[in-house]
Design a protein around this motif. Structure first.
Motif, PDB file in Angstrom:
ATOM      1  N   SER A 282     -39.749 -41.187 -32.354  1.00 21.30           N
ATOM      2  CA  SER A 282     -40.769 -41.195 -33.397  1.00 21.30           C
ATOM      3  C   SER A 282     -42.078 -40.573 -32.904  1.00 21.30           C
ATOM      4  O   SER A 282     -42.961 -40.298 -33.705  1.00 21.30           O
ATOM      5  CB  SER A 282     -41.009 -42.620 -33.880  1.00 21.30           C
ATOM      6  OG  SER A 282     -41.382 -43.442 -32.785  1.00 21.30           O
TER       7      SER A 282
ATOM      8  N   ILE B 111     -43.740 -37.189 -34.332  1.00 23.42           N
ATOM      9  CA  ILE B 111     -44.725 -37.163 -35.420  1.00 23.42           C
ATOM     10  C   ILE B 111     -46.081 -36.707 -34.878  1.00 23.42           C
ATOM     11  O   ILE B 111     -46.817 -36.009 -35.568  1.00 23.42           O
ATOM     12  CB  ILE B 111     -44.823 -38.555 -36.095  1.00 23.42           C
ATOM     13  CG1 ILE B 111     -43.517 -38.852 -36.825  1.00 23.42           C
ATOM     14  CG2 ILE B 111     -46.007 -38.632 -37.034  1.00 23.42           C
ATOM     15  CD1 ILE B 111     -43.406 -40.260 -37.358  1.00 23.42           C
ATOM     16  N   ILE B 112     -46.383 -37.075 -33.637  1.00 26.11           N
ATOM     17  CA  ILE B 112     -47.640 -36.636 -33.014  1.00 26.11           C
ATOM     18  C   ILE B 112     -47.731 -35.114 -33.037  1.00 26.11           C
ATOM     19  O   ILE B 112     -48.780 -34.552 -33.323  1.00 26.11           O
ATOM     20  CB  ILE B 112     -47.723 -37.118 -31.541  1.00 26.11           C
ATOM     21  CG1 ILE B 112     -47.806 -38.623 -31.456  1.00 26.11           C
ATOM     22  CG2 ILE B 112     -48.894 -36.476 -30.820  1.00 26.11           C
ATOM     23  CD1 ILE B 112     -47.690 -39.164 -30.035  1.00 26.11           C
TER      24      ILE B 112
ATOM     25  N   THR C  21     -45.938 -32.908 -35.039  1.00 24.67           N
ATOM     26  CA  THR C  21     -45.903 -32.298 -36.371  1.00 24.67           C
ATOM     27  C   THR C  21     -47.188 -32.551 -37.157  1.00 24.67           C
ATOM     28  O   THR C  21     -47.551 -31.747 -38.005  1.00 24.67           O
ATOM     29  CB  THR C  21     -44.687 -32.801 -37.173  1.00 24.67           C
ATOM     30  OG1 THR C  21     -44.713 -34.219 -37.245  1.00 24.67           O
ATOM     31  CG2 THR C  21     -43.398 -32.336 -36.532  1.00 24.67           C
ATOM     32  N   GLU C  22     -47.866 -33.643 -36.861  1.00 22.04           N
ATOM     33  CA  GLU C  22     -49.126 -33.929 -37.559  1.00 22.04           C
ATOM     34  C   GLU C  22     -50.327 -33.264 -36.903  1.00 22.04           C
ATOM     35  O   GLU C  22     -51.388 -33.190 -37.506  1.00 22.04           O
ATOM     36  CB  GLU C  22     -49.347 -35.440 -37.648  1.00 22.04           C
ATOM     37  CG  GLU C  22     -48.400 -36.118 -38.608  1.00 22.04           C
ATOM     38  CD  GLU C  22     -48.657 -37.606 -38.742  1.00 22.04           C
ATOM     39  OE1 GLU C  22     -49.500 -38.156 -38.016  1.00 22.04           O
ATOM     40  OE2 GLU C  22     -47.983 -38.226 -39.584  1.00 22.04           O
TER      41      GLU C  22
ATOM     42  N   LYS D 132     -50.450 -29.927 -35.333  1.00 19.56           N
ATOM     43  CA  LYS D 132     -49.895 -28.630 -34.944  1.00 19.56           C
ATOM     44  C   LYS D 132     -50.927 -27.781 -34.216  1.00 19.56           C
ATOM     45  O   LYS D 132     -52.122 -27.839 -34.504  1.00 19.56           O
ATOM     46  CB  LYS D 132     -49.392 -27.874 -36.174  1.00 19.56           C
ATOM     47  CG  LYS D 132     -48.141 -28.468 -36.763  1.00 19.56           C
ATOM     48  CD  LYS D 132     -47.561 -27.573 -37.828  1.00 19.56           C
ATOM     49  CE  LYS D 132     -46.207 -28.116 -38.248  1.00 19.56           C
ATOM     50  NZ  LYS D 132     -45.365 -27.079 -38.794  1.00 19.56           N
TER      51      LYS D 132
ATOM     52  N   ASN E  78     -50.285 -33.884 -26.168  1.00 24.28           N
ATOM     53  CA  ASN E  78     -49.295 -34.537 -27.035  1.00 24.28           C
ATOM     54  C   ASN E  78     -47.880 -34.073 -26.710  1.00 24.28           C
ATOM     55  O   ASN E  78     -46.950 -34.875 -26.675  1.00 24.28           O
ATOM     56  CB  ASN E  78     -49.614 -34.270 -28.510  1.00 24.28           C
ATOM     57  CG  ASN E  78     -50.859 -34.985 -28.970  1.00 24.28           C
ATOM     58  OD1 ASN E  78     -51.259 -35.995 -28.397  1.00 24.28           O
ATOM     59  ND2 ASN E  78     -51.492 -34.461 -29.996  1.00 24.28           N
TER      60      ASN E  78
ATOM     61  N   TYR F 226     -39.287 -27.931 -30.187  1.00 28.50           N
ATOM     62  CA  TYR F 226     -40.465 -28.799 -30.364  1.00 28.50           C
ATOM     63  C   TYR F 226     -41.743 -27.969 -30.361  1.00 28.50           C
ATOM     64  O   TYR F 226     -42.631 -28.181 -31.183  1.00 28.50           O
ATOM     65  CB  TYR F 226     -40.553 -29.842 -29.250  1.00 28.50           C
ATOM     66  CG  TYR F 226     -39.584 -30.992 -29.339  1.00 28.50           C
ATOM     67  CD1 TYR F 226     -38.756 -31.181 -30.431  1.00 28.50           C
ATOM     68  CD2 TYR F 226     -39.496 -31.908 -28.306  1.00 28.50           C
ATOM     69  CE1 TYR F 226     -37.862 -32.244 -30.491  1.00 28.50           C
ATOM     70  CE2 TYR F 226     -38.606 -32.977 -28.353  1.00 28.50           C
ATOM     71  CZ  TYR F 226     -37.802 -33.128 -29.449  1.00 28.50           C
ATOM     72  OH  TYR F 226     -36.929 -34.178 -29.499  1.00 28.50           O
TER      73      TYR F 226
ATOM     74  N   SER G 106     -44.151 -27.245 -33.707  1.00 23.73           N
ATOM     75  CA  SER G 106     -45.471 -27.891 -33.696  1.00 23.73           C
ATOM     76  C   SER G 106     -46.611 -26.880 -33.609  1.00 23.73           C
ATOM     77  O   SER G 106     -47.711 -27.210 -33.192  1.00 23.73           O
ATOM     78  CB  SER G 106     -45.552 -28.885 -32.530  1.00 23.73           C
ATOM     79  OG  SER G 106     -45.468 -28.212 -31.294  1.00 23.73           O
TER      80      SER G 106
END
Length: 198
Positions: A5, A8-9, A11-12, A14, A26, A66, A70
């Protein structure tokens, strides 16, 4: 294996060019957690057993995904052709990772960046001149802030060579007409000169 999880760091937050340090931090958190960070530090072990090579390649593929997922779509497009995560990291660090050191002549810094831009294009990515100039400006120290403002307000368009010449002129003005000396070669001994025959 299912992704954590923590992704999310990424993708939120970028990578957009302005937040490289935070993005890298990150990314390292996620990669450490998933035990894939080693591909950023080690090359593929050619002489190793197939099982070890396959593990490295699998982890590298995950890390590349990844990294690309991102990034902003512009950065993703520019880096999608690089074959390894280590290469993507190196190019990003060189382009976005830090500012020029105060004692580095702007010409030396510009030549380094121009070489990196050529390397990026050799690897199939396209960097338009405006993106290259934006990267140059983000890499300069705060001493060049008024130059950046004048460039943007004047709606000027330069080639990288023209920009380098203008920056060199501005650097001369900043230093009262004195050039910042290029660093001597590392293998040269610097010491007092001696005169023979006196």
């Amino acid at each position: 294996m299912s992704p954590t999880s923590l992704i999310i760091i990424l993708t939120e937050n970028k990578l957009n060019g302005d937040n490289f340090r935070e993005w890298k931090q990150n990314l390292l958190i996620v990669l450490n957690c998933e035990k894939h960070k080693f591909v950023l530090d080690e090359t593929c072990p050619i002489e190793a057993q197939p099982k070890v090579r396959n593990r490295w390649r699998g982890s590298d593929s995950i890390v590349r995904c990844y990294m690309l997922a991102s990034m902003s779509s512009v950065l993703e497009k520019q880096h999608e052709n690089f074959r390894t995560a280590m290469k993507i990291r190196k190019i990003l660090e060189d382009l976005l990772g830090g500012q020029v050191k105060p004692d580095t002549p702007v010409k030396e810094h510009m030549l380094k960046l121009m070489g990196l831009f050529a390397e990026v294009e050799d690897n199939g990515a396209e960097l338009d001149v405006n993106t290259q100039i934006e990267i140059v400006f983000k890499s300069l120290t705060n001493e060049f802030a008024s130059f950046k403002d004048a460039y943007n307000l004047g709606n000027k368009t330069f080639t990288l060579t023209q920009l380098m010449k203008e920056l060199q002129f501005y650097e001369l003005m900043l230093n009262g007409g004195k050039l910042i000396q290029e660093k001597p070669e590392a293998n040269l001994a610097m010491g007092p000169s001696s005169s023979k025959g006196k």
